[in-house]
Every structure is written in C-alpha cells, then in structure tokens.
Design a protein around this motif. Structure first.
Motif, PDB file in Angstrom:
ATOM      1  N   MET A  59      45.228 -46.978  -5.130  1.00 58.21           N
ATOM      2  CA  MET A  59      43.887 -47.398  -5.532  1.00 58.21           C
ATOM      3  C   MET A  59      43.314 -46.329  -6.459  1.00 58.21           C
ATOM      4  O   MET A  59      43.434 -45.129  -6.192  1.00 58.21           O
ATOM      5  N   PHE A  60      42.719 -46.789  -7.541  1.00 60.07           N
ATOM      6  CA  PHE A  60      42.078 -45.890  -8.495  1.00 60.07           C
ATOM      7  C   PHE A  60      40.572 -46.136  -8.448  1.00 60.07           C
ATOM      8  O   PHE A  60      40.122 -47.275  -8.404  1.00 60.07           O
ATOM      9  N   TRP A  61      39.829 -45.058  -8.479  1.00 62.06           N
ATOM     10  CA  TRP A  61      38.369 -45.174  -8.530  1.00 62.06           C
ATOM     11  C   TRP A  61      37.872 -44.614  -9.857  1.00 62.06           C
ATOM     12  O   TRP A  61      38.192 -43.486 -10.231  1.00 62.06           O
ATOM     13  N   TYR A  62      37.078 -45.443 -10.551  1.00 60.99           N
ATOM     14  CA  TYR A  62      36.545 -45.082 -11.855  1.00 60.99           C
ATOM     15  C   TYR A  62      35.023 -45.050 -11.797  1.00 60.99           C
ATOM     16  O   TYR A  62      34.386 -45.712 -10.984  1.00 60.99           O
ATOM     17  N   ARG A  63      34.482 -44.329 -12.759  1.00 62.60           N
ATOM     18  CA  ARG A  63      33.038 -44.288 -12.922  1.00 62.60           C
ATOM     19  C   ARG A  63      32.745 -44.577 -14.387  1.00 62.60           C
ATOM     20  O   ARG A  63      33.460 -44.095 -15.276  1.00 62.60           O
ATOM     21  N   GLN A  64      31.713 -45.364 -14.608  1.00 66.67           N
ATOM     22  CA  GLN A  64      31.368 -45.744 -15.964  1.00 66.67           C
ATOM     23  C   GLN A  64      29.908 -45.445 -16.229  1.00 66.67           C
ATOM     24  O   GLN A  64      29.022 -46.021 -15.593  1.00 66.67           O
TER      25      GLN A  64
END
Lengths: 115, 114
Positions: free
Chosen positions: B33-38
């Motif tokens: 699982m990858f967690w991104y922030r935008q």
C-alpha cells in the motif's frame, strides 16, 4: 532521480476541440509511462499506459505515444467533451504495471471543457 | 475490476486531535500500500510504502511518528495523522498494489484541520 514535467493548467477548451497535454520525463533507462485521470471528488484512475518506446497507449479516445528520442508522452484527444473535465496526471514507473516501486507523478493538469 | 475503498472522504478536525484514514481493497489482496499526499496545484507526493505485516518505509522528510501507518492485513491499511495541525490539511490518497492489477487508487480523503 526520476522526474516528470507536465504543462501547467488550467486548460480551458470548447467542446469538440483538440486536446494536447504535454508531458516529458527524466529517468535512467526506459520506464513505463502512464496517464491517470482524477475526476472531481474521486481518486486517480488509470487512463492509458505505454511500456516501451514507440508504444501508443489509447483509451476512451485519448492517445499518447512513448517517444524515447524526446523523452515525451504527450496526451491527445481529437474531440473533447464536457465529461472529460478532470485533472490529468502523467506518471512514470518501472515494469508492466509500475513494478514494485513508487510511481513518480507530474504536477497534474486541470482540463475544463465548456459547451 | 479492482476497487479500493477509502474512508472518510472528507474530515474536519480540531488542531491537536488525531485522524485515522482507512483504505480497504475490496476484491483483491493488497500486498503493498502506498500513501500519497497532494497539495493544491501540486503533484502527488509519496509519503510511505507499507507491506502487509511489516513496518512502513517512509520517504525522506516524512515524520513517521506523526503519520502512523498500519498494514495489518492484506485488505486493510490505515494512516493516522497524530496531533494534527493546520499545515497537515491536505488531500491524502492511498494506492494498493496487488497481482495482477497493478496500482488501484482510493478516492482520497480531504483533511481540514482548524
């Protein structure tokens, strides 16, 4: 390291106009290239991809060709619709589906299509 | 097709409180699982990568004690923003990788800290 550069938005077009969103990349080797689309209030969806040079990805009338010589993967559509209004992200990864490593994204280009 | 359900879609919290964001893979096993922030008008920035049953690997500059990631099962990963502050306000999105589907993104969570 890897990087992706795409044109700034927003891009505003009239319905049925021709669309081009430029994308260039920097990477060592030959990555897989992707275009993702993000509709308002939703997550990213894979629009199309190309895994090697000269491949053309296509979906829903959108196309992009992997150009090794210009390190580009420009997104095009011949006739846009209001429903195409969204944010479009160019990305690179490694392997068929991006591989086991992270995707590297461009900054996103917002497209607004008006009647 | 592969679906990742992310909740909540929007959350407003007071400064100093903690917020938990869940991502569930509904019809496949998410090995990673990858967690991104935008940030507004910016690209997705990878925060961390987690493999089921292992500690998450954080990207440089991301505080692991502030952004707690748990990936206890092949279908669930959580991101907890601890002691949230206004500068943590952002759009957080998860992406699950499982065979043979490649990456599947959640719908994102808009966090506003007031």
């Amino acid at each position: 390291g890897d990087s992706v550069t795409q044109m700034e938005g927003p891009v505003t077009l009239s319905e049925e106009a021709f669309l081009t969103i430029n994308c260039t990349y920097t990477a060592t080797g030959y990555p897989s290239l992707f275009w993702y689309v993000q509709y308002p209030g939703e997550g990213l969806q894979l629009l199309l991809k190309a895994t090697k040079a000269d491949d053309k990805g296509s979906n829903k009338g959108f196309e992009a060709t992997y150009r090794k010589e210009t390190t580009s993967f420009h997104l095009e559509k011949g006739s846009v619709q209001v429903s195409d209004s969204a944010v479009y992200f160019c990305a690179l990864g490694w392997g068929e589906t991006g591989g086991g490593n992270k995707l590297t994204f461009g900054t996103g280009t917002q497209l607004k299509v008006e009647l | 097709g592969a679906v990742v359900s992310q909740h909540p879609s929007r959350v407003i919290c007071k400064s100093g409180t903690s917020v938990k964001i869940e991502c569930r893979s509904l019809d496949f096993q998410a090995t990673t699982m990858f967690w991104y922030r935008q940030f507004p008008k910016q690209s997705l920035m990878l925060m961390a990568t987690s493999n089921e049953g292992s500690k998450a690997t954080y990207e440089q500059g991301v505080e692991k004690d502030k952004f707690l990631i748990n990936h206890a099962s092949l279908t669930l990963s959580t991101l907890t923003v601890t002691s949230a502050h206004p500068e943590d306000s952002s759009f957080y999105i998860c992406s699950a990788r499982g065979r043979p589907n490649g990456y599947t993104f959640g719908s994102g969570t808009r966090l506003t800290v007031v």
